[in-house]
Design a protein around this motif. Structure first.
Motif, PDB file in Angstrom:
ATOM      1  N   LEU A   1     -27.665 -39.142   3.214  1.00 14.75           N
ATOM      2  CA  LEU A   1     -28.395 -38.294   2.277  1.00 14.75           C
ATOM      3  C   LEU A   1     -29.843 -38.791   2.158  1.00 14.75           C
ATOM      4  CD1 LEU A   1     -25.863 -37.948  -0.694  1.00 14.75           C
ATOM      5  CD2 LEU A   1     -26.290 -36.302   1.140  1.00 14.75           C
ATOM      6  N   ALA A   2     -30.671 -37.983   1.514  1.00 16.63           N
ATOM      7  CA  ALA A   2     -32.012 -38.451   1.182  1.00 16.63           C
ATOM      8  C   ALA A   2     -31.913 -39.686   0.284  1.00 16.63           C
ATOM      9  CB  ALA A   2     -32.786 -37.346   0.470  1.00 16.63           C
TER      10      ALA A   2
ATOM     11  N   GLU B   1     -35.977 -42.188   9.075  1.00 17.52           N
ATOM     12  CA  GLU B   1     -35.005 -43.180   8.632  1.00 17.52           C
ATOM     13  C   GLU B   1     -35.402 -43.799   7.301  1.00 17.52           C
ATOM     14  OE1 GLU B   1     -34.744 -45.865  11.887  1.00 17.52           O
ATOM     15  OE2 GLU B   1     -33.450 -44.553  13.088  1.00 17.52           O
ATOM     16  N   SER B   2     -36.706 -43.933   7.073  1.00 21.24           N
ATOM     17  CA  SER B   2     -37.163 -44.545   5.829  1.00 21.24           C
ATOM     18  C   SER B   2     -36.898 -43.647   4.625  1.00 21.24           C
ATOM     19  CB  SER B   2     -38.658 -44.860   5.911  1.00 21.24           C
ATOM     20  OG  SER B   2     -39.446 -43.684   5.817  1.00 21.24           O
ATOM     21  N   ARG B   3     -36.527 -42.389   4.866  1.00 22.80           N
ATOM     22  CA  ARG B   3     -36.261 -41.445   3.790  1.00 22.80           C
ATOM     23  C   ARG B   3     -34.783 -41.078   3.693  1.00 22.80           C
ATOM     24  NH1 ARG B   3     -41.370 -41.363   4.764  1.00 22.80           N
ATOM     25  NH2 ARG B   3     -42.874 -40.465   3.315  1.00 22.80           N
TER      26      ARG B   3
ATOM     27  N   ASP C   1     -37.904 -38.538  -4.720  1.00 24.37           N
ATOM     28  CA  ASP C   1     -39.085 -38.528  -5.590  1.00 24.37           C
ATOM     29  C   ASP C   1     -40.167 -37.610  -5.037  1.00 24.37           C
ATOM     30  OD1 ASP C   1     -37.936 -40.261  -7.373  1.00 24.37           O
ATOM     31  OD2 ASP C   1     -38.942 -42.058  -6.611  1.00 24.37           O
ATOM     32  N   GLU C   2     -40.345 -37.627  -3.705  1.00 30.12           N
ATOM     33  CA  GLU C   2     -41.348 -36.754  -3.083  1.00 30.12           C
ATOM     34  C   GLU C   2     -40.953 -35.286  -3.247  1.00 30.12           C
ATOM     35  OE1 GLU C   2     -41.613 -38.070   0.933  1.00 30.12           O
ATOM     36  OE2 GLU C   2     -42.622 -39.958   0.428  1.00 30.12           O
TER      37      GLU C   2
ATOM     38  N   GLU D   1     -42.030 -41.330  14.059  1.00 27.29           N
ATOM     39  CA  GLU D   1     -41.373 -40.215  13.383  1.00 27.29           C
ATOM     40  C   GLU D   1     -39.913 -40.558  13.094  1.00 27.29           C
ATOM     41  OE1 GLU D   1     -40.508 -36.650  11.575  1.00 27.29           O
ATOM     42  OE2 GLU D   1     -42.397 -37.675  11.956  1.00 27.29           O
ATOM     43  N   ARG D   2     -39.258 -41.228  14.056  1.00 26.98           N
ATOM     44  CA  ARG D   2     -37.887 -41.645  13.812  1.00 26.98           C
ATOM     45  C   ARG D   2     -37.820 -42.626  12.646  1.00 26.98           C
ATOM     46  NH1 ARG D   2     -36.770 -42.901  18.552  1.00 26.98           N
ATOM     47  NH2 ARG D   2     -37.181 -45.124  18.507  1.00 26.98           N
ATOM     48  N   ALA D   3     -38.771 -43.571  12.632  1.00 29.36           N
ATOM     49  CA  ALA D   3     -38.803 -44.545  11.533  1.00 29.36           C
ATOM     50  C   ALA D   3     -39.112 -43.850  10.211  1.00 29.36           C
ATOM     51  CB  ALA D   3     -39.843 -45.621  11.822  1.00 29.36           C
TER      52      ALA D   3
END
Length: 542
Positions: free
Chosen positions: A394-395, A385-387, A401-402, A380-382
């Protein structure tokens, strides 16, 4: 090397075979495309897959060392093609060969592919601790690489561990994410994920029903499972109509969901047709599943003698399978049936067997569940972070895009999109260095966050380009952009009095949903370029 005790550290992650950044990225993408393309062979008719993989493997071997990665990927996909049979000794040997080919010379993507398939193999073999050890780096790194197709494989394997550990709600969340990522991918991958999601929903619904909860708390989940499965089985009405093992397992899960919903006639028909198919495939676990469901049907129909008979068949044939959780459930059902026919001694004997196996199963899965929880927290942390944009918080483009896809699909809702460029950013970098440029970008990000309402989105698309996604029409977005431009000019003058104040060029597009996301972006982009053509430091509405 013994793949049953494989040490993932021998395939170190986060590094590649070359130190050249551009060459490294190109190599990563090339290996991702190659692995995905070889996985595409699984879309062939089932009876053609193995021959196609073997033929291509022989060609790759003949080509010599330059085809090492292709050979490794072909062996890995052979393991995947064999489904549950991939957990056999042949499957272990295939992984052994692939890992040997990749060791010391692979890209990170190649190593991740190997770890993912090996984790799947351990899950099939019931070696959940080994599967979890491998999946932890796979999930975090696949996210970092934005390799969605491999992330789907990893999430699906992780869900199997969650299901077997009893973490059903968490498994639904994992598979829901995997299903979203797989929506635009291969048919087989989508089918596997949706089938496992349906299986998890069914198990969850059955738990709620068995605990005596009201139908409102579980019926919708079972009905959702049936809907998912019927979509995947479109045009196929009987298990014998397909030789695809994945679709046959879809029928098994469909039957289980129908039992939960008390649609017993169709469920029995499916199960009775599936049993010889599973027997022919030497799939003891699937045969045990069928006998358990048929016993359950007999109990729900109050045919207790038939339930005793069917449970007896399943227990005799499944005793050597080693599947404690499944055997425990069948003993529990047999005990209920024996008690109903008045055989108190037999019921007591079965209950004792149930408790013996259940206790052993619970002790085994408790450790897996705690380990799975730790992986879930890291995952969940990853995922978060990936977003996120690493510099500004910021996003990032992916998360934006999502969010845009979801917002743009809402009918009748006014939606505003604003593209923002920080004017003359190159001059800021040239004059004040990259540290000064980063400070300017972070200042803009803080300003955007302070001016947005809950539910609105601010993202950094890259470089000096930002984007806003705001609910509402023209008046709201134009007013917001005007306030942002004024606030940035004044705050940057106060923060850096020796510098020229920072300014923004903004292009705006407004529409009422549903609207095509890329069309909204293109309109805002045209408006942004119109502002730049006029000399920057302004805003325009497309």
């Amino acid at each position: 090397m013994d793949p049953t005790s494989f040490d993932p550290s021998s395939l170190s992650l986060g590094s590649t075979a070359t130190d050249d950044g551009a060459a490294s990225q190109a190599a990563e993408l090339a290996d991702q495309r190659l692995f995905d393309e070889i996985n595409g062979l699984l879309e062939l008719p089932p009876h053609e897959v193995e021959a196609a993989l073997e033929q291509r493997l022989q060609i790759a071997r003949a080509a010599g060392p330059e085809s090492t990665h292709e050979q490794a990927f072909l062996r890995l996909v052979q393991v995947r093609s064999r489904g549950l049979d991939g957990g056999s000794e042949d499957g272990l040997q295939a992984c052994h060969e692939a890992l040997s080919l990749l060791k010391g010379r692979a890209t990170e993507s190649g190593r991740l592919a190997a770890l993912t398939v090996l984790a799947t193999l351990h899950g099939i073999r019931g070696e959940l601790d080994k599967a979890l050890t491998l999946l932890e780096p796979v999930l975090s790194r696949a996210r970092a690489l934005s390799w969605d197709s491999l992330l789907v494989l990893g999430l699906n394997s992780f869900s199997v561990v969650q299901i077997q550990s009893g973490a059903l709600q968490q498994a639904v969340e994992t598979l829901t994410e995997a299903a979203q990522l797989a929506a635009g991918g291969s048919r087989r991958q989508r089918c596997i994920v949706r089938s496992n999601l349906a299986l998890t929903l069914t198990k969850w619904a059955r738990e709620q029903r068995d605990e005596g909860n009201a139908p409102a708390s579980w019926r919708a989940d079972a009905e959702r499972a049936v809907s998912l499965l019927r979509e995947e089985l479109d045009g196929i009405h009987r298990p014998s109509q397909t030789s695809d093992r994945t679709l046959q397992y879809c029928f098994g899960t469909l039957a289980s969901a129908l039992v939960v919903l008390d649609e017993l006639s169709e469920a029995r028909t499916l199960l009775e047709e599936l049993r010889p198919l599973y027997e022919a495939a030497n799939d003891a676990r699937a045969v045990l599943f069928v006998d358990t469901e048929l016993t359950r049907i007999a109990l729900q129909q109050h045919d207790h003698a038939e339930a005793v008979r069917r449970a007896g068949i399943g227990l005799r044939e499944g005793q050597a399978s080693g599947h404690d959780a499944e055997l425990a459930e069948l003993y529990r059902l047999e005990a209920d049936a024996l008690e109903a026919v008045g055989d108190a001694h037999g019921a007591l004997r079965s209950f004792r067997q149930f408790h013996r196996l259940h206790e052993r199963s619970v002790l085994k899965t408790a450790a897996y569940r705690s380990q799975a929880l730790a992986v879930m927290m890291d995952t969940e942390r990853a995922r978060q972070e990936s977003r996120l944009d690493a510099l500004t918080g910021l996003a990032n483009r992916r998360a934006f895009d999502e969010a845009l896809a979801v917002a743009a699909a809402v009918p009748g809702r006014w939606l505003s999109l604003a593209l923002l460029d920080l004017d003359f950013f190159k001059q800021v970098n040239d004059t004040h260095g990259h540290g000064g440029g980063d400070a300017a970008l972070c200042h803009v990000a803080e300003l955007l966050q302070s001016h947005l309402r809950a539910g609105d989105t601010a993202a950094r698309l890259g470089g000096d380009e930002f984007v806003l996604l705001v609910a509402g029409g023209e008046a709201a977005i134009t007013s917001l952009c005007s306030r942002l431009r004024l606030a940035l000019r004044e705050s940057s003058r106060q923060k850096w009095p020796e510098r020229t104040p920072l300014t923004l060029s903004i292009g705006i597009a407004v529409d009422s949903g549903p609207v095509e996301p890329q069309e909204l972006m293109a309109r805002a982009d045209r408006a942004l370029y119109a502002v730049k053509a006029r000399g920057r430091d302004g805003q325009a509405l497309a």
